[in-house]
Design an enzyme around this catalytic site. Sequence first.
Site, mmCIF file in Angstrom:
data_model
loop_
_atom_site.group_PDB
_atom_site.id
_atom_site.type_symbol
_atom_site.label_atom_id
_atom_site.label_comp_id
_atom_site.label_asym_id
_atom_site.label_seq_id
_atom_site.Cartn_x
_atom_site.Cartn_y
_atom_site.Cartn_z
ATOM 1 N N TYR A 80 0.779 -1.184 0.042
ATOM 2 C CA TYR A 80 0.061 0.066 -0.014
ATOM 3 C C TYR A 80 0.831 1.121 -0.178
ATOM 4 C CZ TYR A 80 -3.303 3.523 1.696
ATOM 5 O OH TYR A 80 -4.142 4.528 1.796
ATOM 6 N N ASP A 134 9.309 3.061 -1.065
ATOM 7 C CA ASP A 134 8.525 3.632 -0.234
ATOM 8 C C ASP A 134 8.678 3.577 1.464
ATOM 9 O OD1 ASP A 134 4.751 3.591 0.136
ATOM 10 O OD2 ASP A 134 6.218 4.685 1.258
ATOM 11 N N LYS A 141 4.939 9.522 8.483
ATOM 12 C CA LYS A 141 4.980 8.975 9.725
ATOM 13 C C LYS A 141 5.856 9.434 10.714
ATOM 14 C CE LYS A 141 2.729 4.875 7.867
ATOM 15 N NZ LYS A 141 1.207 4.882 8.482
HETATM 16 P P1 KE4 Z 1 -0.260 8.665 4.579
HETATM 17 O O1 KE4 Z 1 -1.153 9.354 3.352
HETATM 18 O O2 KE4 Z 1 -1.586 7.609 5.218
HETATM 19 O O3 KE4 Z 1 0.298 9.387 5.385
HETATM 20 O O4 KE4 Z 1 0.690 7.443 3.944
HETATM 21 C C1 KE4 Z 1 0.212 6.626 2.871
HETATM 22 C C2 KE4 Z 1 1.119 5.359 2.943
HETATM 23 C C3 KE4 Z 1 2.122 5.373 2.178
HETATM 24 N N1 KE4 Z 1 3.072 4.447 2.262
HETATM 25 C C4 KE4 Z 1 3.035 3.303 3.038
HETATM 26 C C5 KE4 Z 1 3.947 2.248 2.913
HETATM 27 C C6 KE4 Z 1 2.002 3.389 3.981
HETATM 28 O O5 KE4 Z 1 2.205 2.387 5.175
HETATM 29 C C7 KE4 Z 1 1.073 4.659 4.233
HETATM 30 C C8 KE4 Z 1 0.106 4.547 5.165
HETATM 31 N N2 KE4 Z 1 -0.157 3.392 6.056
HETATM 32 C C9 KE4 Z 1 -1.380 3.208 6.765
HETATM 33 C C10 KE4 Z 1 -1.353 2.203 7.682
HETATM 34 N N3 KE4 Z 1 -1.061 0.857 7.136
HETATM 35 C C11 KE4 Z 1 -2.149 4.271 7.144
HETATM 36 C C12 KE4 Z 1 -3.225 4.165 8.133
HETATM 37 C C13 KE4 Z 1 -4.474 4.443 7.501
HETATM 38 O O6 KE4 Z 1 -4.932 4.322 6.363
HETATM 39 O O7 KE4 Z 1 -5.243 4.965 8.194
#
Ligand code: KE4
Length: 424
Positions: A142, A237, A265
């Site tokens: 993801y 990523d 994060k």
């Molecule tokens: P954000 O747009 O949520 O800040 O980041 C997206 C993203 C991009 N790349 C990786 C490897 C990620 O894990 C994420 C976001 N992770 C999720 C949890 N697995 C965020 C939690 C959520 O979607 O509420």
Amino acid sequence: MSRNEELFARAQTRIPGGVNSPVRAFRAVGGTPRFFVRGEGPFFWDADGKRYIDYVGSWGPLILGHAHPRVVEAVRSRALQGLSFGAPTELEIELAELLCKALPGMEMVRLVSSGTEATMTALRLARGFTGRPKIVKFEGCYHGHGDALLVKAGSGALTLGNPSSAGVTPETATHTMVLGYNDVGQLEDAFRRHGGEIAGVIVEPVAGNMNLVPGTRDFLGALRALCTKHGAVLIFDEVMTGFRVGAQGAQGLYGITPDLTTLGKVIGGGMPVGAFGGRRDIMGKIAPLGPVYQAGTLSGNPVAVAAGLATLELVLAPGFFARLEGATRRLVDGLNAAARARGAAFSAAHVGGMFGVFFRARPPQSFAEVMESDKEAFNRFFHAMLEEGVYYAPSAYEAGFVSAAHGEAEIAHTIAAAERFFAR
Ligand code: KE4
């Protein structure tokens, strides 16, 4: 009716699913999401006043635990000087310099406000730099909710059972090739057939969105070699792994340097910060230097950057990751011992300060193996732990996170709770 149930009912009248991010809705595990009021160190308290040991840590950012005094003070003092200027500040230079010093693959970097912004821009940059249309991602990974990446995605998309989102046009998805994670053969075949069309490959070097599946050295090594050979941009990523698996991220752990890295994060310490950066020749294509456009009202917001700098200062102090890795290992070893003592089909694994729990005999090496896990058993485990005051991610497809605030007492309590679960 509990306060959580009241709030959830009220939230659903005005917020889709009652949440501002789908995975929070408890849809995969069932039950009522907990509404949180306060966090401190490894703990947070829900609207009914129940305390939990938190292994989600806001999905990774809270590597120091909740409300770390140094981070809160950095936010408070910065906010008193103004919340945002929409103009450059020295703080942004400090964070850019720190990121470029810490990460082998980062010569230049741009700050944004989320991981999604970082990854969607990195893809646009790869296409703008190479003039090619195709991107490669991997099933179960993801990378945020950018259209081109919501194809066979992990995390909330996988949790809710719609890995390829509605609203993403076939034309958009056409240029997204989805391959098997850790599958070197598929990768070599894809490059053999489409090498000249591939703008970039984006990968979680340690996947955390189909639960925890580390990339093998062969897989990541083949990725590096093939991208170099065919002139495709290799994007690590590291939104989740950056400053979570080690002081130099996964690229330092594996000794593999990507062309671009995306971050989020931890670098915001709980405030909205994302970043993309890498080779100077590629970053030179981004506006205002080059033709690839990207922008953001609150990009590099000084209050958020202050939180990130305060966090990274502590995270990059000598010994931080040795302690974090040690605590995570003790947790994982304890969980495995508890399950083994009862002959349960369960395994736990970790990389640095992130871990995964699986209801299968051995930790998975691929998406297919993740899907063999017993999801219903995970859901029973999740709720049993919730009752014991232990908060895991409400999904069998999410990694867990230990913070520097998790002490021996919290880890012992978690293991004892697991022992009671496996003894049922
Ligand atoms: P954000 O747009 O949520 O800040 O980041 C997206 C993203 C991009 N790349 C990786 C490897 C990620 O894990 C994420 C976001 N992770 C999720 C949890 N697995 C965020 C939690 C959520 O979607 O509420």
